[in-house]
Enzyme design. Structure first.
Site, PDB file in Angstrom:
ATOM      1  CG  HIS A 126      -3.028  -3.771  -1.147  1.00 25.76           C
ATOM      2  ND1 HIS A 126      -4.317  -3.906  -1.241  1.00 25.76           N
ATOM      3  CD2 HIS A 126      -2.507  -3.361  -0.293  1.00 25.76           C
ATOM      4  CE1 HIS A 126      -4.066  -3.327   0.490  1.00 25.76           C
ATOM      5  NE2 HIS A 126      -3.533  -3.175   0.895  1.00 25.76           N
TER       6      HIS A 126
ATOM      7  CB  CYS B 266      -0.981  -1.409   2.695  1.00 28.16           C
ATOM      8  SG  CYS B 266       0.485  -2.603   3.137  1.00 28.16           S
TER       9      CYS B 266
END
Length: 199
Positions: free
Chosen positions: A150, A166
């Site tokens: 992301h 992440c």
């Protein structure tokens, strides 16, 4: 005499310029805060993986999009601040989202309640959302792993171990990767101590 700042490569100034065609503004990246080695470029990267595969190397802080002919597009990334936080192995891009909603995981809330508990119900997409303008959701065996590739609201953290697990990219880079990678694409996240793509 004051030190002369190095000239910003015009190619990168354009690549990381602000974007005003999105539902929310994407600011220009302050290139003075990013080590140039983490800026997007095409590189030599022989791999046994098929073109279209994303290979993430947490040790190097790079994500590689495999191309034909032993080449790859290399993106600088930020990864989990502890080895145990990092997903490893093969996954699939099970879902893609533009300006995604973000909900901290129960583990994140437990580790840092002062920071994350207020967002337990989720945070809509926008300029303050930690996922940035795009997210690629990693699935394994048809199930969401809760790991994503992301964007970021903290571009200066690219090249570091800082996230809750992440893989974060500069916003302009995740927009670029998002448009190149269809749902169903393979993602390989290497072990933290490895820099060689697996086949």
């Amino acid at each position: 005499m004051a030190a002369v700042k190095p000239q910003v490569d015009p190619q990168y100034a354009l690549m990381y310029a602000s974007i005003d065609s999105e539902p929310f503004p994407v600011p220009a990246v302050d290139l003075d805060t990013i080590d140039p080695k983490f800026l997007r470029r095409e590189v030599s990267y022989p791999s046994r993986e098929q073109p279209g595969t994303i290979v993430v190397s947490p040790a190097e802080r790079y994500a590689y999009l495999i191309l034909e002919g032993g080449r790859a597009i290399r993106y600088g990334v930020g990864v989990g601040k502890e080895e145990a936080f990092n997903f490893q192995g093969a996954a699939t891009v099970g879902r893609k989202a533009e300006w995604p909603r973000w909900t901290p995981t129960p583990d994140m809330i437990r580790r840092e309640p002062d920071r994350y508990a207020k967002h337990a119900g989720g945070l809509s997409g926008g300029v303050d959302n930690p996922l940035g303008p795009r997210a690629l959701y990693l699935y394994r065996n048809g199930r969401d792993t809760l790991y994503r590739l992301h964007g970021t609201v903290e571009p200066w953290t690219i090249g570091t171990m800082v996230s809750s697990g992440c893989v974060r990219l500069l916003n302009q880079d995740i927009i670029d990767l998002y448009r190149r990678v269809p749902t169903g694409s393979k993602v390989v996240v290497l072990p933290v101590n490895s820099t060689v793509a697996s086949g």
